[in-house]
Design an enzyme around this catalytic site. Structure first.
Site: not given
Ligand code: A3P
Length: 298
Positions: A44, A100, A130
């Site tokens: 996240k 990860h 998140s």
């Molecule tokens: P939130 O849950 O705060 O919205 P990961 O990819 O490491 O699993 O992280 C997911 C988080 O990154 C989520 O956060 C997601 O919305 C955010 N995320 C993914 N792509 C994004 C983008 N293009 N711009 C902003 N946030 C992004």
């Protein structure tokens, strides 16, 4: 420990996304190529965002690959079952590899390698929020009862991939090496174009302005939310239930302010300060924590 997780070498892992055999293979036998590109994160922190960025840079800004192949096939999580096989069969060079894993699990296979590592971190408060929602919508994590019990697990290493603090400190030991780049979720938010240019430079890729524009356009929150090769809606609801919380949830800086109570925030600051006190780096969110700390001293 929940039956959702198993422990390997002192770290919890989701039963549904990896096995001891997979972890042992990655740790000891996975053949790293010198031109591999590793996208490493604590969950996240911007993992999937970086996959989209790297995929587009790899294709010189052409979005076709991003729009036709799921992210888990473009940049497989090396610790997941079948990933090693996918990577071995992949004709793409360089290979894009996501992980990860805490550093100790990849130290041996990265030893002496020129493979590049991009480590993305995010304000741990936003990461925790998140992850709280991800735990509710995905089969990989145990559904938390409430934020209090979730934060308790977050601080006591009772979550997959272990402690955020150990993860960050472990990977930051690579800081200063030519093949290591630190990136923050906040930098991507505040200067996406500048970050893309920096990543290109680190990878030795020359993209013209039009190609960089295309990368920036195709990795916006809106573009990724609409792209089912990036937003995980292709997975059966048994794996991720987007009705409970979408994977592409809010994508903002500072959402923790909408979720933490004053007490939870103070507790977080206290633990963060204790864990990071001997750590000689500041992050974009540290100034805020410092301000809060200063206020509490008044
Ligand atoms: P939130 O849950 O705060 O919205 P990961 O990819 O490491 O699993 O992280 C997911 C988080 O990154 C989520 O956060 C997601 O919305 C955010 N995320 C993914 N792509 C994004 C983008 N293009 N711009 C902003 N946030 C992004």
């Amino acid at each position: 420990m929940s039956d959702h997780y198993f422990e390997y070498k002192g770290v919890l892992f989701p039963q549904m996304s990896t096995t001891v055999e997979d972890l042992m293979f990655v740790e000891n036998e996975f053949q790293v190529q010198d031109d591999d590109i590793f996208n490493v994160t604590y969950p996240k922190s911007g993992t999937t965002w970086m996959i989209e960025i790297l995929s587009l840079i790899h294709k010189n800004g052409d979005p076709t690959w991003n729009k036709t192949v799921p992210n888990w096939d473009r940049a497989p999580w090396v610790e997941s079952p079948t990933s090693a096989e996918k990577l071995l069969l992949s004709k793409e060079r360089p290979r894009l590899i996501t992980s990860h894993l805490p550093r100790k699990f990849l130290t041996k296979i990265l030893q002496g390698s020129k493979a590049k590592v991009i480590y993305t971190i995010r304000n741990p408060k936003d990461t925790a929020v998140s992850l709280y929602y991800f735990s509710k919508m995905s089969v990989f994590y145990k559904d938390p009862e409430n934020m209090d019990s979730f934060l308790k697990d977050f601080f006591s290493e009772n979550l997959p991939f272990g402690s955020w603090f150990k993860h960050v400190k472990g990977w930051m030991e690579m800081q200063g090496k030519d093949n290591f780049m630190l990136n923050t979720y906040e930098d991507l938010q505040l200067d996406l174009r500048g970050s893309v240019v920096k990543i290109c430079k680190f990878l030795g890729k020359e993209l013209d302005d039009k190609a960089v524009d295309s990368v920036v356009e195709n990795v916006s929150f809106k573009s990724m939310k609409e792209n089912n090769m990036a937003n995980f809606t292709l997975l059966p609801t048994g794996y991720m239930d987007h009705e409970k919380s979408p994977f592409m949830r809010k994508g903002i800086i500072g959402d923790w302010k909408n979720h933490f109570t004053v007490a939870q925030n103070e507790h977080f600051d206290k633990i963060y300060k204790a864990e990071m006190q001997n750590f000689s780096m500041t992050f974009p969110w540290d100034t805020e924590i410092q301000k809060l700390h200063e206020l509490s001293l008044k």
